[in-house]
Design a protein around this motif. Structure first.
Motif, PDB file in Angstrom:
ATOM      1  N   UNK A  40      32.813  41.157  44.559  1.00  0.00           N
ATOM      2  CA  UNK A  40      33.882  41.746  43.750  1.00  0.00           C
ATOM      3  C   UNK A  40      34.799  40.636  43.247  1.00  0.00           C
ATOM      4  N   UNK A  41      35.349  40.809  42.049  1.00  0.00           N
ATOM      5  CA  UNK A  41      36.221  39.768  41.516  1.00  0.00           C
ATOM      6  C   UNK A  41      37.522  39.638  42.319  1.00  0.00           C
ATOM      7  N   UNK A  42      38.047  38.434  42.369  1.00  0.00           N
ATOM      8  CA  UNK A  42      39.257  38.169  43.139  1.00  0.00           C
ATOM      9  C   UNK A  42      40.438  39.005  42.642  1.00  0.00           C
ATOM     10  N   UNK A  43      40.404  39.360  41.359  1.00  0.00           N
ATOM     11  CA  UNK A  43      41.539  40.135  40.830  1.00  0.00           C
ATOM     12  C   UNK A  43      41.664  41.497  41.509  1.00  0.00           C
ATOM     13  N   UNK A  44      40.558  42.031  42.025  1.00  0.00           N
ATOM     14  CA  UNK A  44      40.627  43.304  42.748  1.00  0.00           C
ATOM     15  C   UNK A  44      41.539  43.185  43.971  1.00  0.00           C
ATOM     16  N   UNK A  45      41.524  42.002  44.610  1.00  0.00           N
ATOM     17  CA  UNK A  45      42.367  41.791  45.784  1.00  0.00           C
ATOM     18  C   UNK A  45      43.830  42.005  45.413  1.00  0.00           C
ATOM     19  N   UNK A  46      44.225  41.408  44.283  1.00  0.00           N
ATOM     20  CA  UNK A  46      45.615  41.560  43.848  1.00  0.00           C
ATOM     21  C   UNK A  46      45.906  43.002  43.450  1.00  0.00           C
ATOM     22  N   UNK A  47      44.927  43.634  42.812  1.00  0.00           N
ATOM     23  CA  UNK A  47      45.130  45.025  42.395  1.00  0.00           C
ATOM     24  C   UNK A  47      45.377  45.941  43.586  1.00  0.00           C
ATOM     25  N   UNK A  48      44.518  45.819  44.612  1.00  0.00           N
ATOM     26  CA  UNK A  48      44.689  46.734  45.750  1.00  0.00           C
ATOM     27  C   UNK A  48      45.937  46.395  46.559  1.00  0.00           C
ATOM     28  N   UNK A  49      46.278  45.111  46.634  1.00  0.00           N
ATOM     29  CA  UNK A  49      47.528  44.742  47.315  1.00  0.00           C
ATOM     30  C   UNK A  49      48.696  45.420  46.615  1.00  0.00           C
TER      31      UNK A  49
END
Ligand SMILES: Nc1ncnc2c1ncn2[C@@H]1O[C@H](COP(=O)(O)OP(=O)(O)OP(=O)(O)O)[C@@H](O)[C@H]1O
Ligand SMILES: [Mg+2]
Lengths: 317, 272
Positions: free
Chosen positions: A103-112
């Motif tokens: 999964x793209x790293x941007x998903x991490x920021x999105x879910x945070x």
């Protein structure tokens, strides 16, 4: 869609999950209810392929968990809010999970952002409060934007605002067409969140009904009466062919409308201090349901095991 | 009493959710990236590797001057690294154990296996990433000692020390992988580290006792030839008559492969 068929798990002598068969359908929140030790978490671990069933089968969208090609995009789960390495930051915890599924790293920021942990993303998870840990677990579940979400007692440790938030979140996720399966031992919580309800006790299926049907079938309505002329009132009831349950100075009458009682009292010139139609809470209905299951097991000899489980009559095909 | 929506019990109202995130099959590359993030994002890695480097390099440099310049005529310049490695190997062993046992200890393993139900892939990635990290760190430490000795003592040697960098790093990294496999099978940090201490020390100590019994002399000899301390000393000080640690490395590699096979087998069907 999650399908269980005859799912059974034994730990030595203990039967934690006993022959569970049900389906969890998309588009609605399905509540999974049972008292402590009923086998909810064990069932969920088997759904995720973490524990292996003694017998029976469980499938996610027709596949076994281990066959999923993109697990986090199929199903996201919150089992235990402390299921992370306390020394790792929230960001790195989510990052390693995201990377494991490409999964793209941007998903991490999105879910945070979704769970409101952006400000503490770089902080170690062991410093988190219970509610923050819960949010981190929910963030992990949401990471792959999955079609199925499974939460084991997600409101644990959340404050009222957090509870409201997770309730709304689950309903939104379901309304987007996802399958949402959430466990709890609080009927009141489920009543606010779930449209469908699966109740288990002692590892057995007790009820698999829509919330509306569950309420209809399980809640008892009665009329509550208080009167200073108790004895005369009871005589009047008897002559009208009615019986009352006495609890303290309150009388409870089943299967009769409040209007009927009011008219009866008026005809006999009785003073009433209270006349109110009541409906037993779902919590009571749930407790009655599961208490029976405990009783059933406590008294069951070898012969009793042959009988259909208590509440089997309510199961819908 | 609460309000509830009346819903038909049959088909769902909406079709199943479709995510905008593209679907792709997960593979070993993903697992490697994930394990690399895991290993570099916890303190225990920094600590164990930091202490390892400090022990090997500091003790090595200290010993480099003490052993006397003549020694290097027949021994490689990396020889002083041996002393630090005796202690430092425990750091790699601890890290190897922790890489996996910390996941079991914290419950992280459930999250990991939920995200990656292909358990063999997770373990393979852990082994590869740990081995790479341990090998590079050990090779750097040993090479640093070799360079220091060569520069400070002067270039009077008949021995090429480059192979010892690889062999020494390989040996201690394999010990770490063995520890990782043991940690994966035992799941408890303390138990696994204790077991590894036994693996390192018992074969070095036992021969002293076994030699009193005639029937056990062969075993005693084998243990004293093949224990970890002898192996490292052969790698760094050995010569044509004693060997330079080849069979010792082969034995450890065999043990490590067996332990890894055991770890793969044990975790495949275990409840976590
Ligand atoms: N690994 C295990 N070994 C032995 N017994 C177990 C194990 N896991 C669960 N059990 C037993 O199985 C039963 C069901 O436990 P489970 O945790 O699934 O219940 P639960 O419905 O999640 O309860 P709670 O509401 O307290 O979370 C319990 O009696 C528990 O003691
Ligand atoms: Mg539970």
């Amino acid at each position: 869609m999650i399908s269980l068929e005859g799912l059974t798990k034994r730990y030595g002598e203990k039967v934690a999950v006993n022959n569970l068969t049900f389906e969890v359908r998309p588009g609605i929140v399905t509540g999974f209810l049972g008292p402590n030790g009923a086998g909810k978490s064990t069932t969920m671990r088997m759904i995720l392929g973490l524990d292996h069933p003694t017998s029976g089968d469980v499938r996610i969208e027709g596949r076994h968990y281990a066959e999923l090609r993109d697990p986090l995009k199929s199903i996201g789960a919150l089992l235990d809010a402390t299921a992370n390495h306390g020394g790792r930051s929230a960001y790195h915890h989510l990052l390693c999970l995201a990377q494991s599924n490409g999964l793209p790293e941007r998903r991490v920021h999105e879910v945070l952002d979704i769970v409101g942990l952006t400000a503490v993303a770089k902080k170690k998870a062991k410093g988190f409060s219970m509610g923050m840990g819960q949010r981190l677990g929910i963030a992990a579940a949401l990471l792959g934007d999955p079609r199925i979400l499974m939460f084991d007692e997600p409101v644990n440790g959340l404050d009222p605002e957090g509870i409201h938030w997770i309730r709304t979140l689950m309903q939104r996720l379901a309304s987007e067409g996802r399958t949402v399966f959430v466990s709890s031992h609080l009927m009141s919580e489920m009543a606010l969140t779930a449209e469908h309800l699966i109740v288990i006790g002692q590892g057995r299926l007790l009820s698999d009904l829509s919330m509306a049907d569950f309420i209809r079938q399980n809640s008892r309505s009665y009329v509550r009466v208080r009167t200073p002329e108790r004895e005369r009132f009871l005589d009047v009831l008897r002559s009208a062919g009615l019986t009352a349950m006495e609890t303290g100075d309150v009388l409870e009458l089943d299967g009769v409308a409040a209007e009927q009682i009011g008219e009866l009292a008026a005809r006999h010139g009785l003073v009433l201090h209270e006349l109110s139609p009541q409906q037993a809470s779902l919590e009571e209905a749930f407790m009655r349901l599961t208490a029976e299951s405990v009783e059933y097991h406590a008294h069951s000899g070898p012969a009793a095991d042959e009988q259909a489980p208590w509440g089997a009559g309510w199961k819908k095909g | 009493m609460t309000t509830t929506q009346q819903i038909p019990d049959q088909a769902p109202r909406t079709p199943s959710y479709v995510s905008p995130i593209p679907i792709g099959r997960t593979h070993l590359g993903h697992a490697l990236a994930s394990e690399w993030t895991k290993i570099r994002s916890v303190r225990s890695t920094l600590w164990t590797l930091g202490v390892f480097l400090a022990l090997v390099v500091l003790i090595g440099c200290m010993m480099a001057g003490l052993v006397g310049a003549d020694t290097y005529l027949n021994t490689p310049y990396t020889m002083p690294a041996f002393f630090g490695l005796l202690l430092g190997q425990m750091c790699l062993v601890s890290l190897g154990v922790l890489v996996v046992s910390s996941e079991y200890g914290t419950g992280m393993i459930r999250t990991t296996f939920t995200a990656s139900p292909q358990r063999h892939r997770v373990l393979a990635a852990k082994i590869l990433v740990f081995f790479a990290v341990a090998f590079v760190t050990a090779a750097v430490a040993i090479a640093a000692v070799g360079l220091y000795a060569q520069l400070t003592v002067g270039a009077r040697t008949n021995v090429n020390w480059v192979p010892t960098v690889f062999k020494g790093a390989l040996y201690v990294s394999l010990l770490g992988v063995l520890a990782l496999a043991v940690g994966s099978m035992m799941r408890h940090s303390a138990g696994a580290i204790t077991t590894m201490l036994g693996v390192l020390l018992v074969p070095a100590i036992m021969p002293a006792f076994l030699l009193f019994n005639d029937g056990l002399v062969d075993i005693a000899q084998f243990m004293s030839d093949y224990n970890a301390i002898s192996a490292l000393s052969l790698i760094f000080e050995g010569d044509r008559s004693t060997g330079t640690g080849g069979p010792q490395i082969a034995l450890l590699a065999t043990l490590t492969v067996l332990a890894c096979a055991g770890a793969f087998a044990v975790q495949a069907n275990r409840d976590v």
